[in-house]
Scaffold this motif. Sequence first.
Motif, mmCIF file in Angstrom:
data_model
loop_
_atom_site.group_PDB
_atom_site.id
_atom_site.type_symbol
_atom_site.label_atom_id
_atom_site.label_comp_id
_atom_site.label_asym_id
_atom_site.label_seq_id
_atom_site.Cartn_x
_atom_site.Cartn_y
_atom_site.Cartn_z
ATOM 1 N N THR A 4 0.775 -1.338 0.077
ATOM 2 C CA THR A 4 0.072 -0.072 -0.174
ATOM 3 C C THR A 4 0.943 1.195 0.119
ATOM 4 O O THR A 4 1.745 1.344 0.897
ATOM 5 C CB THR A 4 -0.860 0.121 1.360
ATOM 6 N N TYR A 7 -1.604 7.868 -0.988
ATOM 7 C CA TYR A 7 -2.199 8.712 -2.350
ATOM 8 C C TYR A 7 -1.363 9.657 -2.856
ATOM 9 O O TYR A 7 -0.717 10.399 -2.216
ATOM 10 C CB TYR A 7 -3.771 9.264 -1.641
ATOM 11 N N ARG A 184 -10.918 -1.183 0.124
ATOM 12 C CA ARG A 184 -10.474 -2.524 0.900
ATOM 13 C C ARG A 184 -10.333 -2.487 2.203
ATOM 14 O O ARG A 184 -10.591 -3.706 3.071
ATOM 15 C CB ARG A 184 -8.949 -2.871 0.372
ATOM 16 N N ASP A 185 -10.424 -1.286 2.938
ATOM 17 C CA ASP A 185 -10.199 -1.215 4.266
ATOM 18 C C ASP A 185 -10.700 0.282 4.699
ATOM 19 O O ASP A 185 -10.495 1.061 4.008
ATOM 20 C CB ASP A 185 -9.037 -1.345 4.653
ATOM 21 N N ARG A 186 -11.477 0.300 5.788
ATOM 22 C CA ARG A 186 -11.925 1.699 6.341
ATOM 23 C C ARG A 186 -11.967 1.723 7.749
ATOM 24 O O ARG A 186 -12.731 0.675 8.356
ATOM 25 C CB ARG A 186 -13.345 2.057 5.814
ATOM 26 N N ASP A 196 -9.223 6.416 8.003
ATOM 27 C CA ASP A 196 -8.395 5.968 7.043
ATOM 28 C C ASP A 196 -9.057 4.761 6.022
ATOM 29 O O ASP A 196 -9.981 4.110 6.442
ATOM 30 C CB ASP A 196 -7.371 5.051 8.174
ATOM 31 N N GLN A 197 -8.771 5.028 4.822
ATOM 32 C CA GLN A 197 -9.241 4.150 3.776
ATOM 33 C C GLN A 197 -7.823 3.611 2.952
ATOM 34 O O GLN A 197 -7.120 4.276 2.660
ATOM 35 C CB GLN A 197 -10.140 4.832 3.026
ATOM 36 N N VAL A 198 -8.163 2.336 2.638
ATOM 37 C CA VAL A 198 -7.388 1.573 1.589
ATOM 38 C C VAL A 198 -8.104 1.594 0.265
ATOM 39 O O VAL A 198 -9.077 0.820 0.246
ATOM 40 C CB VAL A 198 -6.531 0.375 1.894
ATOM 41 N N GLU A 200 -8.313 0.578 -3.571
ATOM 42 C CA GLU A 200 -7.378 -0.226 -4.576
ATOM 43 C C GLU A 200 -7.949 0.059 -6.068
ATOM 44 O O GLU A 200 -9.180 0.134 -6.398
ATOM 45 C CB GLU A 200 -7.691 -1.626 -4.408
ATOM 46 N N ALA A 214 -2.729 -0.321 -4.551
ATOM 47 C CA ALA A 214 -3.625 -0.205 -3.387
ATOM 48 C C ALA A 214 -2.974 1.250 -2.588
ATOM 49 O O ALA A 214 -1.717 1.177 -2.345
ATOM 50 C CB ALA A 214 -3.343 -1.310 -2.492
ATOM 51 N N GLU A 215 -3.750 2.179 -2.412
ATOM 52 C CA GLU A 215 -3.316 3.323 -1.970
ATOM 53 C C GLU A 215 -4.090 3.944 -0.772
ATOM 54 O O GLU A 215 -5.446 3.554 -0.657
ATOM 55 C CB GLU A 215 -3.405 4.552 -2.877
ATOM 56 N N ARG A 216 -3.303 4.176 0.263
ATOM 57 C CA ARG A 216 -3.908 4.921 1.619
ATOM 58 C C ARG A 216 -4.375 6.226 1.583
ATOM 59 O O ARG A 216 -3.645 7.124 1.313
ATOM 60 C CB ARG A 216 -3.147 4.480 2.648
#
Length: 254
Positions: A4, A7, A184-186, A196-198, A200, A214-216
């Motif tokens: 990851t 951004y 992918r994640d929050r 926080d979000q990932v 993709e 994949a970028e945070r």
Amino acid sequence: MAHTRPYYAQGGLSAAYYDLLTSLDPTVAADIDVYADLAAPGADLLELGAGSGRLTFALAERGFSVTGVDIAPAMLDLARARLATVDATVAARITLKLGDLTALHLGRTFDAVFCPFHTLAHVPAGQAWRNAFATTAKHLRPGGLAAFHLPSLDVMAALPPVNPTIAVLDQATPDGGRLQLFVRDRTFRPTQGRLDQVIEYRATDLRGATRISAERLVFYMTQPDPFAAAAGLVADRPPAPMGEAGAIHIFRKT
């Protein structure tokens, strides 16, 4: 999970598809009119978080002189590439600089300063915000206006759980390919006002080859007025809503 990256980092896809995604985002459809109303026609503007130049160039086309600053080289590369393609009269009104809005020293002041599309929310809402508002005040002429587009804390807190298998965007690209985005994640941390979000990115070209990144994406939000007041800025008018996800907060230098 794959590696990851932050951004707008070099080699990622968030910068490459920034213009496409903002063109689809209704929350920024009218922001240029808000920024153009900050100062008289022909005024000198400072943009903190110029990105690919979406607003920089649009305001220069309206006759403003714009200095656009951004911390992400990948985004400035896009702006510089665009600079080479525009009319020479418009290009002469634009200055692009690599810089950090929390530690910027340009040695001059401007008629208005603006920080668009959640740029300030990318940095922690503490000392970094104090520094950003101090930077703004330092570069703003007395009586000038400063504008900050910030996300809504309530909207961030109310985002639903993610389903990482469902694309939140599936869009044709100008080159005939396809772009898909997956969350992918929050995680939301209310004590920090931090989301926080990932995200993709999946970009497929005409040959069927797919790039995945994949970028945070991290946002911080709190009330901006105390930070503005500490820098000598006072609220000039009620915030201007930008859809339901946020608003542009406008302050005047006393």
